[in-house]
Design a protein around this motif. Structure first.
Motif, mmCIF file in Angstrom:
data_model
loop_
_atom_site.group_PDB
_atom_site.id
_atom_site.type_symbol
_atom_site.label_atom_id
_atom_site.label_comp_id
_atom_site.label_asym_id
_atom_site.label_seq_id
_atom_site.Cartn_x
_atom_site.Cartn_y
_atom_site.Cartn_z
ATOM 1 N N GLY A 92 0.815 -1.209 0.000
ATOM 2 C CA GLY A 92 0.000 0.000 0.000
ATOM 3 C C GLY A 92 0.850 1.262 0.000
ATOM 4 N N ALA A 93 1.927 1.261 0.753
ATOM 5 C CA ALA A 93 2.804 2.428 0.811
ATOM 6 C C ALA A 93 3.510 2.674 -0.515
ATOM 7 C CB ALA A 93 3.830 2.245 1.931
ATOM 8 N N ALA A 94 3.743 1.610 -1.271
ATOM 9 C CA ALA A 94 4.430 1.733 -2.554
ATOM 10 C C ALA A 94 3.497 2.075 -3.711
ATOM 11 C CB ALA A 94 5.164 0.431 -2.873
ATOM 12 N N THR A 95 2.179 2.089 -3.470
ATOM 13 C CA THR A 95 1.197 2.370 -4.511
ATOM 14 C C THR A 95 1.008 3.880 -4.650
ATOM 15 O OG1 THR A 95 0.035 0.314 -4.017
ATOM 16 C CG2 THR A 95 -1.179 1.960 -5.261
ATOM 17 N N PRO A 96 1.180 4.416 -5.867
ATOM 18 C CA PRO A 96 0.937 5.858 -6.054
ATOM 19 C C PRO A 96 -0.502 6.233 -5.698
ATOM 20 C CG PRO A 96 1.989 4.894 -7.997
ATOM 21 C CD PRO A 96 1.583 3.768 -7.092
ATOM 22 N N SER A 97 -0.674 7.445 -5.233
ATOM 23 C CA SER A 97 -2.000 7.878 -4.777
ATOM 24 C C SER A 97 -3.044 7.902 -5.880
ATOM 25 C CB SER A 97 -1.910 9.248 -4.112
ATOM 26 O OG SER A 97 -1.430 10.196 -5.033
ATOM 27 N N LEU A 98 -2.641 8.043 -7.127
ATOM 28 C CA LEU A 98 -3.595 8.098 -8.233
ATOM 29 C C LEU A 98 -4.005 6.718 -8.725
ATOM 30 C CD1 LEU A 98 -2.182 11.074 -10.297
ATOM 31 C CD2 LEU A 98 -4.090 11.077 -8.700
#
Length: 66
Positions: free
Chosen positions: A59-65
């Motif tokens: 989750g932390a590595a997933t871009p916000s978009l």
């Protein structure tokens, strides 16, 4: 008609390990039950915490978009 709610863990709706539910009455007509909620246990909370800890790096590595 009343709604029943389960616990959400690791992308799934699961039953509490206790098997017990809390009934919520309509405040305008206390004889009417409007919903039921799981009475979760410490084991339920630990299951959710473990799932969240496992999912956190992805989750932390997933871009916000995304």
């Amino acid at each position: 008609m009343s709604l029943s709610y389960r616990n959400h863990c690791n992308g799934e709706w699961i039953e509490s390990k206790s098997g017990n539910m809390l009934s919520v009455n309509n405040p305008a007509g206390e004889e009417d039950i409007i919903s039921h909620f799981q009475l979760s246990t410490a084991a339920d909370a630990n299951q959710v915490i473990d799932a969240a800890s496992t999912a956190q790096p992805e989750g932390a590595a997933t871009p916000s978009l995304e």
